[in-house]
Write a protein that holds these residues in place. Sequence first.
Motif, short mmCIF file in Angstrom:
data_model
loop_
_atom_site.label_atom_id
_atom_site.label_comp_id
_atom_site.label_asym_id
_atom_site.label_seq_id
_atom_site.Cartn_x
_atom_site.Cartn_y
_atom_site.Cartn_z
N PRO A 81 38.92 29.97 30.65
CA PRO A 81 39.51 28.77 30.04
C PRO A 81 40.40 29.15 28.86
O PRO A 81 40.25 30.22 28.26
CB PRO A 81 38.27 28.00 29.55
N ASP A 82 41.33 28.26 28.53
CA ASP A 82 42.22 28.49 27.39
C ASP A 82 41.40 28.72 26.13
O ASP A 82 40.42 28.02 25.86
CB ASP A 82 43.14 27.30 27.18
N GLY A 83 41.80 29.71 25.35
CA GLY A 83 41.14 30.00 24.08
C GLY A 83 39.91 30.87 24.19
O GLY A 83 39.27 31.16 23.18
N GLU A 84 39.57 31.30 25.41
CA GLU A 84 38.38 32.14 25.59
C GLU A 84 38.78 33.52 26.11
O GLU A 84 39.84 33.71 26.70
CB GLU A 84 37.39 31.48 26.55
N TYR A 85 37.89 34.48 25.88
CA TYR A 85 38.11 35.84 26.34
C TYR A 85 36.77 36.53 26.51
O TYR A 85 35.72 35.99 26.13
CB TYR A 85 38.97 36.62 25.33
N ASP A 86 36.78 37.69 27.08
CA ASP A 86 35.56 38.49 27.19
C ASP A 86 35.84 39.89 26.68
O ASP A 86 36.99 40.35 26.69
CB ASP A 86 35.05 38.55 28.63
N LEU A 87 34.78 40.53 26.23
CA LEU A 87 34.91 41.86 25.64
C LEU A 87 33.88 42.80 26.25
O LEU A 87 32.73 42.42 26.49
CB LEU A 87 34.64 41.81 24.13
N ALA A 88 34.27 44.03 26.46
CA ALA A 88 33.35 45.10 26.81
C ALA A 88 33.80 46.35 26.08
O ALA A 88 34.99 46.53 25.81
CB ALA A 88 33.32 45.34 28.32
N PHE B 68 39.50 43.97 26.99
CA PHE B 68 39.71 42.60 26.51
C PHE B 68 40.34 41.81 27.64
O PHE B 68 41.43 42.15 28.11
CB PHE B 68 40.64 42.62 25.28
N ALA B 69 39.66 40.76 28.11
CA ALA B 69 40.15 39.97 29.23
C ALA B 69 40.27 38.51 28.81
O ALA B 69 39.40 37.97 28.13
CB ALA B 69 39.22 40.09 30.42
N CYS B 70 41.35 37.86 29.23
CA CYS B 70 41.58 36.46 28.87
C CYS B 70 42.39 35.78 29.96
O CYS B 70 42.93 36.43 30.86
CB CYS B 70 42.32 36.37 27.53
N GLY B 71 42.48 34.45 29.86
CA GLY B 71 43.31 33.70 30.79
C GLY B 71 44.75 33.68 30.36
O GLY B 71 45.66 33.91 31.15
N LYS B 72 44.98 33.41 29.07
CA LYS B 72 46.32 33.43 28.49
C LYS B 72 46.25 34.22 27.19
O LYS B 72 45.44 33.91 26.31
CB LYS B 72 46.84 32.01 28.22
N LEU B 73 47.08 35.21 27.06
CA LEU B 73 47.02 36.13 25.93
C LEU B 73 47.62 35.51 24.67
O LEU B 73 48.78 35.11 24.65
CB LEU B 73 47.75 37.42 26.26
N SER B 74 46.80 35.44 23.62
CA SER B 74 47.28 35.12 22.28
C SER B 74 47.34 36.44 21.52
O SER B 74 46.29 37.06 21.27
CB SER B 74 46.34 34.14 21.57
N VAL B 75 48.52 36.87 21.16
CA VAL B 75 48.68 38.15 20.48
C VAL B 75 47.92 38.14 19.16
O VAL B 75 47.27 39.13 18.80
CB VAL B 75 50.18 38.47 20.25
N ASP B 76 47.95 37.04 18.43
CA ASP B 76 47.28 36.99 17.13
C ASP B 76 45.77 37.11 17.28
O ASP B 76 45.12 37.85 16.53
CB ASP B 76 47.62 35.67 16.41
N VAL B 77 45.20 36.38 18.25
CA VAL B 77 43.74 36.46 18.46
C VAL B 77 43.34 37.86 18.91
O VAL B 77 42.40 38.46 18.38
CB VAL B 77 43.28 35.40 19.48
N GLY C 78 27.94 39.46 24.06
CA GLY C 78 27.08 38.37 24.49
C GLY C 78 27.63 37.00 24.09
O GLY C 78 28.82 36.82 23.84
N THR C 79 26.72 36.02 24.02
CA THR C 79 27.15 34.65 23.77
C THR C 79 27.50 34.40 22.31
O THR C 79 27.85 33.26 21.96
CB THR C 79 26.09 33.64 24.24
N LYS C 80 27.45 35.40 21.47
CA LYS C 80 28.03 35.28 20.13
C LYS C 80 29.52 34.94 20.24
O LYS C 80 30.10 34.32 19.34
CB LYS C 80 27.83 36.57 19.35
N LEU C 81 30.13 35.34 21.35
CA LEU C 81 31.53 35.03 21.56
C LEU C 81 31.79 33.52 21.62
O LEU C 81 32.86 33.05 21.24
CB LEU C 81 32.04 35.68 22.85
N ARG C 82 30.82 32.75 22.11
CA ARG C 82 31.01 31.30 22.18
C ARG C 82 31.25 30.74 20.78
O ARG C 82 32.06 29.84 20.58
CB ARG C 82 29.81 30.61 22.81
N LEU C 83 30.54 31.27 19.78
CA LEU C 83 30.74 30.81 18.41
C LEU C 83 32.09 31.30 17.88
O LEU C 83 32.74 30.60 17.10
CB LEU C 83 29.60 31.29 17.51
N ALA C 84 32.50 32.50 18.30
CA ALA C 84 33.82 32.99 17.90
C ALA C 84 34.91 32.03 18.39
O ALA C 84 35.86 31.73 17.65
CB ALA C 84 34.05 34.40 18.45
N PHE C 85 34.76 31.53 19.62
CA PHE C 85 35.74 30.58 20.15
C PHE C 85 35.68 29.25 19.39
O PHE C 85 36.71 28.72 18.95
CB PHE C 85 35.49 30.29 21.64
#
Length: 349
Positions: free
Chosen positions: A152-159, A111-120, A70-77
Amino acid sequence: MTKANKTPLTYRDAGVDIDAGEALVDRIKPLAAKTMREGVMAGIGGFGALFEVPKRYHEPVLVSGTDGVGTKLRLAFEWQRHDTVGIDLVAMSVNDILVQGAEPLFFLDYFACGKLSVDVAASVVGGIASGCEQAGCALIGGETAEMPGMYPDGEYDLAGFAVGAVEKASIIDGKSITKGDVVLGLASSGAHSNGYSLLRKVLARTNSKPEHEFDGQILGDVVMAPTRIYVKPLLAALARFGGAIKGLAHITGGGLLDNVPRILQPGLQAHIESSSWRMPALFEWLRQEGEIDKQEMYRVFNCGIGMVLVVAADTASAVSQMLSDAGETVYTLGEIRGCDAGTSQTVVL
């Protein structure tokens, strides 16, 4: 169509870095290896993961669940806190299938993202592996999707997706719940992964920052505390007390008011006394600063109760003691009573 620019293109030019994806897989493999258990035949790396239902099951019924964070991810970002949302992801699915008596067997993530950060991504998957260890299930597969222009850069989604098993004769469906049964509650570890759209509204209204002090802790730690996973202590209790534990409800979206009735037959009511537990400081703060009505609180947040059990009255004390000995904080919340025919409900007084 013009052919003036004939410079060869690569997938990396289009925004997808295959090498980064392979580097992530290399980072993930040892994390997943720590979660291996009986039944795993082939895990990370294949086109499909293979799992054999343990032979100790006589009439296994598979129970599946899927969820996100959910939108807890917004705080993670915004707060750059990626190490615990993976635990949330696992918890939301394994706690859901647990309420039907299922032992979680394996888990897959997306795990879905626009640009993959391996560390994140590795930090997120590290949390997923930790959650799987807590739940006793294997992380046997998943998908990492790098999709330029989609996020957007720095964001991702999880299921997440969990599959468990329960003996057919031991499925918990709430049908044996009757008037006089006792309602027990297990303490939550915080807001878990629900109500964060409203929680974030309160954070914005109060201009709260993750580094601020809150109730003797750092606010970021309180707000981002991962969802408690109840699997191991409750499976042990189910093995010991069997049918005396008549119903389980995971308190997620909908809170106490909407989740408990899902396990009640029409004509039954869960009568809960608000004085039977103390609402943790986070929820009291949210209520006061957001001027949120108490009934709204009980419907949006878990308010300190992450799992509800309905137990036969003559066994409630023993169940409570066993769970307390296993490290759970247990409250006797109330009892099951009758209500208007054709309805089921929770009443918090």
